[in-house]
Design a protein around this motif. Structure first.
Motif, short mmCIF file in Angstrom:
data_model
loop_
_atom_site.label_atom_id
_atom_site.label_comp_id
_atom_site.label_asym_id
_atom_site.label_seq_id
_atom_site.Cartn_x
_atom_site.Cartn_y
_atom_site.Cartn_z
N GLY A 1 -15.39 7.36 -60.69
CA GLY A 1 -15.22 8.53 -61.41
C GLY A 1 -15.20 10.06 -60.55
N THR B 1 -14.01 14.51 -60.63
CA THR B 1 -13.97 15.52 -61.29
C THR B 1 -13.15 16.73 -60.69
OG1 THR B 1 -15.11 17.03 -63.00
CG2 THR B 1 -16.11 16.46 -61.10
N GLY C 1 -19.07 5.09 -61.11
CA GLY C 1 -19.07 6.18 -62.13
C GLY C 1 -18.92 7.59 -61.34
N CYS C 2 -19.50 7.31 -60.23
CA CYS C 2 -19.20 8.88 -59.56
C CYS C 2 -19.14 8.38 -57.99
CB CYS C 2 -20.62 9.69 -59.94
SG CYS C 2 -22.18 8.81 -58.98
N THR D 1 -17.69 3.66 -67.22
CA THR D 1 -17.29 2.44 -66.59
C THR D 1 -17.26 1.05 -67.43
OG1 THR D 1 -19.55 2.26 -65.75
CG2 THR D 1 -18.20 3.44 -64.34
N PHE E 1 -9.97 9.67 -62.66
CA PHE E 1 -10.14 8.40 -62.02
C PHE E 1 -9.83 8.59 -60.58
CE2 PHE E 1 -8.95 7.82 -66.38
CZ PHE E 1 -10.11 7.25 -66.96
N GLY F 1 -22.29 3.67 -65.68
CA GLY F 1 -21.40 4.74 -66.03
C GLY F 1 -22.07 5.88 -66.78
N ASN F 2 -21.23 6.92 -67.40
CA ASN F 2 -21.73 8.00 -68.13
C ASN F 2 -22.57 7.88 -69.39
OD1 ASN F 2 -19.59 7.51 -69.64
ND2 ASN F 2 -18.49 9.67 -69.23
N SER G 1 -12.90 15.53 -65.86
CA SER G 1 -13.16 14.38 -65.11
C SER G 1 -11.78 13.19 -65.33
CB SER G 1 -14.36 13.69 -65.99
OG SER G 1 -15.38 14.36 -65.86
N ILE H 1 -17.46 8.99 -65.74
CA ILE H 1 -16.51 7.96 -66.56
C ILE H 1 -17.27 6.93 -67.15
CG2 ILE H 1 -14.36 8.64 -65.34
CD1 ILE H 1 -14.80 5.81 -63.78
#
Length: 285
Positions: free
Chosen positions: A155, A157, A138-139, A112, A218, A101-102, A216, A110
């Motif tokens: 994740g 955005t 996360g992405c 995670t 979910f 995650g971030n 950002s 996000i």
């Protein structure tokens, strides 16, 4: 051996091996995270009670094979002393997987790991008609393959174009994987098709003049299945920005599964049987 409750042992993370009276013991893991101290404990237990090795599962877990029936209680105590718990199996919420995650990854949108821990507190081990899997990624690189899970959380955005900074170079249009962006250099305008946008954020990252702002959230997929039957989870909701709303959605979904599924029926099979619109009705109330 007649008094051994194998069903309860499996529920508690001990899976029978083909070798008589031996079990492969699944350990509790959240988001693929173990401390160095926990790994030291696992090593000692594997050497003392197993055969000196461990198995890494496909869902970020650790199993110690060749745990003898007679040693199960002793093994549990040894693990507990080193901060390690035995995992769960059977018809309940299983190991929750997550990428870094971030907090670690430059691509992450996000946190995670934080979410995985919170999900474990709220939903981990909950008994249901069949096993239920959560996965966080996360992405949109999707390293944890969110759509393979009963509920996958990715994740995302949402891009918002800022005209005052834009130089109409067209890079955002070129990098958009869904061709959702149109840059009109002549009219000096940029449009985005909300129905095509997958919230990946590539337009935002590609912009050298900060003409795209972001928020950002979910992106949730439902009904992923990976086994004898393979099915990709579906996105039936728009991007969610409120974390408390995320928990509400999950709680509603688990309740729907518990109330409508037959014993031994996977979540995807339930949705295909009763109709996805039934879940949609519950989620949109």
């Amino acid at each position: 051996m007649a008094n051994v409750n194998y069903k309860e042992l499996k529920k508690g993370g001990f899976m029978r091996q083909k070798q008589s009276d031996y079990f492969s013991m699944r350990l509790k893991c959240v988001g693929g995270h173990f401390t160095a101290e926990q790994l030291g404990t696992i090593q000692k237990v594997a050497e003392m009670y197993g055969k000196g090795y461990i198995h890494l599962t496909s869902r970020q877990g650790i199993e110690i094979p060749f745990i003898h029936l007679d040693n199960i209680n002793e093994v549990k105590e040894a693990l507990k002393a080193g901060g390690v718990e035995v995992g769960v199996c059977g018809p309940r919420v299983r190991t929750i997987t997550a990428c870094q995650g971030n907090a670690i990854c430059p691509s992450g949108l996000i946190d995670t790991q934080k979410l995985a821990k919170e999900f474990e507190k709220r939903f981990g081990g909950r008994e249901l008609p069949h096993k239920f899997k959560f996965g966080f990624t996360g992405c949109h690189n999707n390293c944890l393959k969110a759509e393979e899970n009963d509920i996958g959380i990715k994740g995302g955005t949402k891009p918002n174009w800022d005209a005052k900074n834009c130089i109409y170079c067209g890079v955002c249009q070129a990098v958009c994987p869904e061709k959702a962006i149109t840059v009109d250099k002549k009219e000096k305008n940029v449009t985005i098709d909300e129905n095509k946008c997958i919230y990946c954020g590539k337009c935002i990252k590609s912009c050298s003049v900060d003409a795209w702002q972001s928020k950002s959230g979910f992106v949730i997929s439902f009904g992923g299945l990976y086994g004898n039957r393979i099915a990709i989870g579906k996105n039936i909701l728009p991007i969610i920005f409120d974390e408390s709303k995320l928990y509400e959605i999950v709680e509603t979904t688990l309740k729907f599964f518990a109330e409508n599924a037959k014993n031994g029926e996977r979540f995807r099979n339930l949705l295909d049987r009763v109709g996805w619109e039934k879940l949609n009705e519950k989620l949109n109330r």
